[in-house]
Write an enzyme that holds these catalytic residues in place. Structure first.
Site, short mmCIF file in Angstrom:
data_model
loop_
_atom_site.label_atom_id
_atom_site.label_comp_id
_atom_site.label_asym_id
_atom_site.label_seq_id
_atom_site.Cartn_x
_atom_site.Cartn_y
_atom_site.Cartn_z
N ARG A 63 45.93 35.17 11.43
CA ARG A 63 45.60 34.15 10.44
C ARG A 63 45.16 34.73 9.09
O ARG A 63 45.05 34.03 8.10
CB ARG A 63 44.50 33.22 11.00
N GLN B 107 43.95 49.25 24.01
CA GLN B 107 44.62 48.06 24.56
C GLN B 107 45.94 47.98 23.78
O GLN B 107 46.05 47.30 22.77
CB GLN B 107 43.77 46.79 24.32
N GLY C 165 45.07 39.23 25.38
CA GLY C 165 43.92 38.34 25.43
C GLY C 165 42.60 39.04 25.66
O GLY C 165 42.55 40.23 25.99
N THR C 166 41.52 38.28 25.48
CA THR C 166 40.17 38.86 25.56
C THR C 166 39.85 39.36 26.97
O THR C 166 39.15 40.36 27.14
CB THR C 166 39.11 37.84 25.10
N GLY D 64 34.52 42.06 17.66
CA GLY D 64 34.54 42.87 16.44
C GLY D 64 34.69 42.04 15.19
O GLY D 64 34.54 42.55 14.08
N GLY E 232 35.74 27.29 22.32
CA GLY E 232 35.73 26.96 23.73
C GLY E 232 34.46 26.18 24.05
O GLY E 232 33.40 26.46 23.49
N ASN F 90 20.67 69.94 -26.74
CA ASN F 90 21.16 68.76 -27.45
C ASN F 90 22.67 68.88 -27.66
O ASN F 90 23.14 69.86 -28.24
CB ASN F 90 20.44 68.64 -28.79
N ALA G 30 27.38 64.45 -31.23
CA ALA G 30 28.39 63.41 -31.01
C ALA G 30 29.78 64.03 -30.90
O ALA G 30 30.10 64.99 -31.59
CB ALA G 30 28.35 62.41 -32.16
N TYR H 259 40.31 71.78 -18.48
CA TYR H 259 41.57 71.77 -17.74
C TYR H 259 42.66 72.44 -18.55
O TYR H 259 42.90 72.07 -19.71
CB TYR H 259 41.94 70.31 -17.45
C1 UD1 Z 1 37.10 33.26 21.37
C2 UD1 Z 1 36.85 32.52 22.69
C3 UD1 Z 1 36.31 31.12 22.41
C4 UD1 Z 1 35.08 31.19 21.54
C5 UD1 Z 1 35.35 32.00 20.28
C6 UD1 Z 1 34.07 32.23 19.51
C7 UD1 Z 1 38.52 33.41 24.21
C8 UD1 Z 1 39.77 33.11 24.96
N1 UD1 Z 1 38.07 32.43 23.43
O1 UD1 Z 1 38.15 32.60 20.68
O2 UD1 Z 1 35.97 30.47 23.62
O3 UD1 Z 1 34.66 29.87 21.20
O4 UD1 Z 1 35.89 33.30 20.61
O5 UD1 Z 1 34.36 32.82 18.27
O6 UD1 Z 1 37.97 34.47 24.38
N2 UD1 Z 1 40.80 40.62 21.04
C9 UD1 Z 1 41.16 41.82 21.64
N3 UD1 Z 1 42.29 41.84 22.42
C10 UD1 Z 1 43.04 40.73 22.63
C11 UD1 Z 1 42.66 39.51 22.01
C12 UD1 Z 1 41.50 39.49 21.23
O7 UD1 Z 1 40.52 42.86 21.47
O8 UD1 Z 1 44.05 40.84 23.36
C13 UD1 Z 1 39.58 40.62 20.19
C14 UD1 Z 1 39.86 40.14 18.79
O9 UD1 Z 1 40.21 41.23 17.95
C15 UD1 Z 1 38.54 39.50 18.40
C16 UD1 Z 1 37.94 39.03 19.71
O10 UD1 Z 1 38.65 39.71 20.72
O11 UD1 Z 1 37.68 40.45 17.78
C17 UD1 Z 1 38.03 37.52 19.89
O12 UD1 Z 1 39.39 37.15 19.89
P1 UD1 Z 1 39.91 35.89 19.06
O13 UD1 Z 1 41.38 35.81 19.20
O14 UD1 Z 1 39.36 35.91 17.68
O15 UD1 Z 1 39.26 34.70 19.92
P2 UD1 Z 1 38.91 33.25 19.38
O16 UD1 Z 1 40.14 32.48 19.18
O17 UD1 Z 1 37.98 33.37 18.25
CA CA Z 2 37.58 34.88 16.55
#
Ligand code: UD1
Ligand code: CA
Length: 468
Positions: free
Chosen positions: A19, A78, A83-84, A106, A144, A384, A387, A394
């Protein structure tokens, strides 16, 4: 605030940040003069040692690792971001020997160590397998939602992502802020149960709330009353709002410690800047990087100071640019002076308007008032510089040094062709081009002689009259 060695912190930082529409990895975008991830690492380092912090990196991993190398933390790869939940799976081996872990994002740079510590305390007191941080913000959309066993219960049975909410669940106000504590054993035992059965086809860490609670483990929510701290930045505009917030906090911190900042909303002050009491900062000043400013200084408008150290009682007039330099007590700079990297300005020295220095060491009480360039130069005490003086450092290929002793007088519009030494107490006549060393207490003049032709104008006029 350091906790037991049995605790590790995992920071999820592998995401692309789609985004943001930027080629730079999301966690390296800066607010308050520091990358998002740098802020999170700094906060986490107050809870555990850097050796117990693991950042999960993926998108442009090498760039992130290089930028954060000096923090001393560990990195986990990773390579593909599923996903998280997958991010934490990737850290599985690294965390196996810790009893508990905290999981941070992060991209939530405003998080305070105090809040992380409270989550950790609650997690221990509750003896929970998972403790998530929740809040009730004005606008829950996009987050969430937290589903409790019963509305009164602390215990959580699931976190439901925005896109999965049923119509009835849309009214749930308590949201997941994305910061968690886990007991490592039940986490690793059940982490493999995550499925990608959701609109994004990802493994959601949030689903661990349901997985653990269904397995009979205790999952609770720690409700913070400071939800703003955990706001993530998903767009540049959101990030700049966090930046403004952070800079306001920095200005307030400085003002609370006795610094006067006129119109703080116009000043750009990085998070790590330190200023001693009774210093006055005028509107539209920028103080960047690791800048340190002493007491009783005056920093006037439109000045930009980056990674410099200023002593006490220094005056920096309007529109100066100072970078990677030091200025000793009582010196005065500008207006419109340019201190380039490795300039060292001595006690009580004066660097005036349109003076540029680079790799230049000016002794105590040196005066260089107007229109001068000093590069690769050393100038002794009380000398001193007139001016328009220029060190020609160089030769088109190499830089050479100019050494000027104590109590020297360099006449205006002189050029000093380096390498060259001007010894203590010497005088240089105005307009000289100095190419040879000047011995102590001597006068050097290197300019063509002036001739006078008396009556020349009348003769010329007469010649012109004849031609007509
Ligand atoms: C996440 C939560 C959501 C919560 C919100 C709060 C999940 C599925 N959802 O959504 O419930 O309300 O945070 O801000 O966790 N990242 C990785 N590897 C990945 C995907 C993400 O390291 O494969 C890292 C991203 O760089 C980021 C963090 O995890 O720093 C959170 O991921 P992001 O995609 O921003 O989650 P949200 O949509 O904010
Ligand atoms: Ca986020």
């Amino acid at each position: 605030m350091k906790s037991s060695s049995k605790l590790a912190v995992v920071i999820m930082a592998a995401g692309k940040g789609t985004r943001l529409k930027s080629s730079r990895p999301k966690v390296l975008h800066e607010i308050g003069g520091k990358p998002l991830l740098g802020h999170v690492i700094a906060a986490a380092s107050k809870i555990v040692a850097p050796g117990d912090i693991y950042a999960v990196v993926g998108h442009q991993a090498e760039r992130v690792k290089t930028a954060m190398a000096s923090t001393g933390i560990n990195f986990v790869d990773q390579t593909e971001q599923h996903g998280t939940g997958h991010a934490v799976q990737c850290a599985g081996k690294a965390i196996a020997d810790y009893e508990n872990i905290l999981v941070l994002s992060g991209d939530a740079p405003l998080v305070r160590p105090e809040t992380i510590d409270r989550l950790w305390q609650v997690h221990q007191a509750e003896k929970a397998a998972m403790t998530l941080t929740s809040a009730e913000p004005e606008q829950p959309t996009g987050y969430g939602r937290v589903l409790h066993k019963t509305p009164e219960s602390k215990e959580v049975v699931a976190i439901v992502e925005q896109k999965m909410l049923t119509p009835e669940q849309l009214s749930l106000r308590e949201v997941n802020m994305g910061m968690y504590a886990f007991q490592t054993a039940p986490l690793l035992k059940h982490l493999g149960k995550l499925t990608a059965d959701n609109p994004h086809g990802e493994l959601y860490l949030t689903d661990m709330a349901h997985v653990l609670s269904a397995a009979g483990e205790r999952v609770v929510a720690f409700k913070t009353d400071e939800p703003n701290e955990l706001l993530g930045a998903n767009t540049i505009a959101e990030m700049m709002a966090l930046d403004a917030d952070l800079r306001t906090k920095t200005a307030n911190r400085l003002m609370a410690s006795g610094v006067t900042i006129f119109r703080p909303d116009t000043c750009v002050i990085d998070a790590d800047v330190e200023v001693a009491p009774d210093t006055v900062i005028e509107p539209y000043v920028q103080l960047l990087g690791k800048t340190r400013i002493g007491a009783d200084c005056l920093i006037r408008s439109y000045t930009v100071i980056e990674s410099c150290t200023l002593g006490d009682g220094v005056i920096v007039q309007q529109s100066c640019v100072l970078t990677d330099s030091t200025v000793a007590d009582g010196a005065t700079i500008g207006p419109m002076a340019h201190l380039r990297p490795d300039s060292e300005i001595g006690e009580g020295a004066h660097v005036g308007n349109f003076v540029e220095t680079k790799k230049a060491k000016l002794g105590k009480g040196v005066k260089v008032g107007h229109l001068t360039y000093l590069g690769n130069a050393e100038v002794g005490e009380k000398t001193n510089i007139g001016a328009g003086v220029i060190t020609c450092n160089y030769d088109g290929v190499h830089k050479h040094n100019t050494k000027i002793g104590k109590n020297v007088f360099v006449g205006s519009d002189s050029t000093l062709v380096a390498p060259v030494n001007v010894e203590d107490g010497a005088y240089i006549g105005a307009g000289s081009c100095i190419t040879k060393d000047v011995p102590p207490e001597s006068l050097a003049v290197a300019r063509s002689h002036q001739t006078i032709k008396e009556g020349w104008v009348a003769i010329r006029r007469a010649k012109q009259a004849e031609k007509r």
